[in-house]
Design a protein around this motif. Sequence first.
Motif, mmCIF file in Angstrom:
data_model
loop_
_atom_site.group_PDB
_atom_site.id
_atom_site.type_symbol
_atom_site.label_atom_id
_atom_site.label_comp_id
_atom_site.label_asym_id
_atom_site.label_seq_id
_atom_site.Cartn_x
_atom_site.Cartn_y
_atom_site.Cartn_z
ATOM 1 N N GLU A 137 103.582 7.362 -11.400
ATOM 2 C CA GLU A 137 103.750 5.989 -10.987
ATOM 3 C C GLU A 137 104.146 5.912 -9.700
ATOM 4 O O GLU A 137 105.026 6.313 -9.261
ATOM 5 C CB GLU A 137 104.620 5.226 -12.014
ATOM 6 C CG GLU A 137 104.255 3.573 -12.086
ATOM 7 C CD GLU A 137 105.090 3.085 -13.038
ATOM 8 O OE1 GLU A 137 105.200 1.850 -13.098
ATOM 9 O OE2 GLU A 137 105.529 3.748 -14.059
ATOM 10 N N ALA A 139 103.302 2.590 -6.227
ATOM 11 C CA ALA A 139 102.854 1.368 -5.785
ATOM 12 C C ALA A 139 102.246 0.452 -6.758
ATOM 13 O O ALA A 139 101.190 0.041 -6.604
ATOM 14 C CB ALA A 139 102.048 1.560 -4.612
ATOM 15 N N GLY A 140 102.909 0.477 -8.175
ATOM 16 C CA GLY A 140 102.208 -0.579 -9.156
ATOM 17 C C GLY A 140 101.011 0.178 -9.870
ATOM 18 O O GLY A 140 100.451 -0.408 -10.748
ATOM 19 N N LYS A 142 99.641 3.233 -12.101
ATOM 20 C CA LYS A 142 100.050 4.447 -13.106
ATOM 21 C C LYS A 142 98.781 5.169 -13.722
ATOM 22 O O LYS A 142 97.828 4.787 -13.695
ATOM 23 C CB LYS A 142 100.558 3.655 -14.165
ATOM 24 C CG LYS A 142 101.262 4.598 -15.571
ATOM 25 C CD LYS A 142 101.921 3.659 -16.691
ATOM 26 C CE LYS A 142 102.197 4.487 -17.719
ATOM 27 N NZ LYS A 142 102.904 3.547 -18.780
#
Length: 202
Positions: A137, A139-140, A142
């Motif tokens: 995961e 920088a947002g 996943k």
Amino acid sequence: MSKKDAYKQKIEAELELVKAKLAEYKAEATLLAASGLMAADNVPFIGVSVGNAELKANIGPTNYQAKVDDTHYTASLGQYIGDNGRIALSYSYVEPKNNVKDSDAASLAYDFVLPVVDNAVMLYAGPVIGYTRYIEEAAGIKLDLSGLHYGGEAGVIVRLVNFVELEAGYRYFIETGSDTVAGIKVEADTLKMWYLGANLRF
């Protein structure tokens, strides 16, 4: 019947009773010994090991191959089945680094065991099935490649004393996890693990 004959019969009867008791005790001792041997053949054990784990994945339509590898720490709980088999449940942990959030695996294995040198050195090999968890995961975004795995393992066991063993081996798993990130499909391919450890038999 004279007193002498009566006394003789009494002694003979007591001797027969003693013989019967001895035979009974002998039968019980034989049964206990057999039970002990059976218990010795089905010995539980715990083990710990350390080694390297390498996870490969295929990325995109060209199947570009990427890999991550690091040290794994594994704990096992199992039981020998006679002299030629054992079953074990193992948990392997890899310390998360960089963008990795979770990285571990749980496996169930059955090994066919081949004694080589008087039960002091044994070779083993067998099938393995389990579950791998691998999540990145950043920088947002996943990436989750968790999924079932299956494959096999093989190695060697050296029994130092009756209750302590050294073990070295290699595992090879086919991974089934996949994910899609920004429209690009990523598929887990294989997990390879080598390890060196010790077992304590009960």
